[in-house]
Design a protein around this motif. Structure first.
Motif, PDB file in Angstrom:
ATOM      1  N   TYR A   5      27.827 -79.877  -3.371  1.00 25.64           N
ATOM      2  CA  TYR A   5      28.448 -80.294  -2.110  1.00 25.64           C
ATOM      3  C   TYR A   5      28.066 -81.723  -1.715  1.00 25.64           C
ATOM      4  O   TYR A   5      28.370 -82.149  -0.600  1.00 25.64           O
ATOM      5  N   ALA A   6      27.386 -82.431  -2.600  1.00 23.35           N
ATOM      6  CA  ALA A   6      26.795 -83.712  -2.204  1.00 23.35           C
ATOM      7  C   ALA A   6      27.171 -84.840  -3.158  1.00 23.35           C
ATOM      8  O   ALA A   6      27.571 -84.615  -4.297  1.00 23.35           O
ATOM      9  N   TYR A   7      27.006 -86.064  -2.653  1.00 28.61           N
ATOM     10  CA  TYR A   7      27.018 -87.229  -3.526  1.00 28.61           C
ATOM     11  C   TYR A   7      25.672 -87.222  -4.242  1.00 28.61           C
ATOM     12  O   TYR A   7      24.644 -86.971  -3.609  1.00 28.61           O
ATOM     13  N   THR A   8      25.685 -87.486  -5.528  1.00 34.46           N
ATOM     14  CA  THR A   8      24.428 -87.359  -6.270  1.00 34.46           C
ATOM     15  C   THR A   8      23.870 -88.681  -6.789  1.00 34.46           C
ATOM     16  O   THR A   8      22.700 -88.748  -7.135  1.00 34.46           O
ATOM     17  N   SER A   9      24.686 -89.738  -6.816  1.00 31.26           N
ATOM     18  CA  SER A   9      24.139 -91.033  -7.239  1.00 31.26           C
ATOM     19  C   SER A   9      23.728 -91.820  -5.995  1.00 31.26           C
ATOM     20  O   SER A   9      24.359 -91.711  -4.943  1.00 31.26           O
ATOM     21  N   LYS A  10      22.677 -92.598  -6.168  1.00 29.12           N
ATOM     22  CA  LYS A  10      22.188 -93.419  -5.058  1.00 29.12           C
ATOM     23  C   LYS A  10      23.284 -94.351  -4.545  1.00 29.12           C
ATOM     24  O   LYS A  10      23.449 -94.536  -3.351  1.00 29.12           O
ATOM     25  N   ARG A  11      24.066 -94.888  -5.472  1.00 34.82           N
ATOM     26  CA  ARG A  11      25.165 -95.795  -5.107  1.00 34.82           C
ATOM     27  C   ARG A  11      26.168 -95.072  -4.204  1.00 34.82           C
ATOM     28  O   ARG A  11      26.598 -95.604  -3.177  1.00 34.82           O
ATOM     29  N   ASP A  12      26.555 -93.852  -4.595  1.00 36.61           N
ATOM     30  CA  ASP A  12      27.532 -93.106  -3.804  1.00 36.61           C
ATOM     31  C   ASP A  12      26.986 -92.734  -2.432  1.00 36.61           C
ATOM     32  O   ASP A  12      27.723 -92.755  -1.443  1.00 36.61           O
ATOM     33  N   VAL A  13      25.705 -92.394  -2.355  1.00 38.12           N
ATOM     34  CA  VAL A  13      25.105 -92.053  -1.062  1.00 38.12           C
ATOM     35  C   VAL A  13      25.080 -93.285  -0.159  1.00 38.12           C
ATOM     36  O   VAL A  13      25.374 -93.195   1.037  1.00 38.12           O
ATOM     37  N   LYS A  14      24.791 -94.449  -0.716  1.00 36.50           N
ATOM     38  CA  LYS A  14      24.812 -95.693   0.062  1.00 36.50           C
ATOM     39  C   LYS A  14      26.224 -95.978   0.579  1.00 36.50           C
ATOM     40  O   LYS A  14      26.398 -96.350   1.740  1.00 36.50           O
ATOM     41  N   LEU A  15      27.209 -95.821  -0.298  1.00 31.65           N
ATOM     42  CA  LEU A  15      28.598 -96.048   0.119  1.00 31.65           C
ATOM     43  C   LEU A  15      29.003 -95.057   1.207  1.00 31.65           C
ATOM     44  O   LEU A  15      29.713 -95.414   2.156  1.00 31.65           O
ATOM     45  N   TYR A  16      28.560 -93.827   1.090  1.00 30.58           N
ATOM     46  CA  TYR A  16      28.836 -92.799   2.091  1.00 30.58           C
ATOM     47  C   TYR A  16      28.204 -93.184   3.432  1.00 30.58           C
ATOM     48  O   TYR A  16      28.850 -93.117   4.478  1.00 30.58           O
ATOM     49  N   PHE A  17      26.954 -93.641   3.406  1.00 29.78           N
ATOM     50  CA  PHE A  17      26.275 -94.100   4.620  1.00 29.78           C
ATOM     51  C   PHE A  17      27.083 -95.207   5.300  1.00 29.78           C
ATOM     52  O   PHE A  17      27.320 -95.170   6.510  1.00 29.78           O
ATOM     53  N   ARG A  18      27.531 -96.175   4.526  1.00 27.65           N
ATOM     54  CA  ARG A  18      28.293 -97.300   5.085  1.00 27.65           C
ATOM     55  C   ARG A  18      29.626 -96.827   5.660  1.00 27.65           C
ATOM     56  O   ARG A  18      30.063 -97.327   6.699  1.00 27.65           O
ATOM     57  N   TRP A  19      30.266 -95.859   4.986  1.00 26.63           N
ATOM     58  CA  TRP A  19      31.515 -95.294   5.490  1.00 26.63           C
ATOM     59  C   TRP A  19      31.275 -94.582   6.819  1.00 26.63           C
ATOM     60  O   TRP A  19      32.040 -94.765   7.779  1.00 26.63           O
ATOM     61  N   LEU A  20      30.219 -93.793   6.908  1.00 24.67           N
ATOM     62  CA  LEU A  20      29.897 -93.087   8.151  1.00 24.67           C
ATOM     63  C   LEU A  20      29.648 -94.082   9.285  1.00 24.67           C
ATOM     64  O   LEU A  20      30.110 -93.880  10.415  1.00 24.67           O
ATOM     65  N   LEU A  21      28.928 -95.143   8.992  1.00 25.30           N
ATOM     66  CA  LEU A  21      28.607 -96.151  10.006  1.00 25.30           C
ATOM     67  C   LEU A  21      29.861 -96.855  10.499  1.00 25.30           C
ATOM     68  O   LEU A  21      29.977 -97.168  11.682  1.00 25.30           O
TER      69      LEU A  21
END
Length: 150
Positions: free
Chosen positions: A27-43
């Protein structure tokens, strides 16, 4: 203490998110890059509704997007895109505090419905949402849609 997220919280978000999804990687993003992109999208989605719980450093996050149009509801709703708490801090009321903050924000923004999606096997999270009165609205693949009327 709860405060709004800033760009500087990205590193902590990546850490907390990755640890919180251990065992639930489907259910999650698993690469550090994808999690960073997800954080930026949420922000970008709703910076006023993205909060962190700080206990020395950020240990929990919730993203409540009041700019979200729900095709199911046919109107803008408060969409909880994410709530994560560092595993060492779970069970201490942090998730509850973050959820209350998000629900207050949704009410301030005049939203009548809060919507979220949770993995069907994430039983701990489903129980947590039900404590707040969220109702199951249907399963779509591996996701359960839940809503709360404010």
């Amino acid at each position: 203490m709860i405060r709004k997220v800033t760009k500087e919280d990205e590193k902590h978000f990546v850490e907390v998110y990755t640890l919180a999804y251990k065992g639930l990687e489907e259910y999650a993003y698993t690469s550090k890059r994808d999690v960073k992109l997800y954080f930026r999208w949420l922000l970008k989605r709703d910076p006023e509704g993205f909060f962190t719980y700080v206990a020395g450093k950020p240990v929990g996050f919730i993203a409540c997007d009041c700019n979200w149009f729900s095709v199911f509801e046919g109107e803008e709703v408060a969409e909880i895109h994410e709530i994560v708490v560092h595993p060492e801090w779970q069970g201490k009321g942090i998730g509850t505090s973050l959820m209350k903050k998000a629900l207050d924000y949704a009410k301030e923004r005049g939203r009548k419905v809060v919507e979220l999606w949770v993995g069907v096997k994430n039983l701990k999270a489903i129980r947590f949402y039900k404590k707040f009165g969220f109702k199951e609205r249907g399963v779509f693949g591996r996701w359960l849609r839940m809503t709360l009327n404010l």
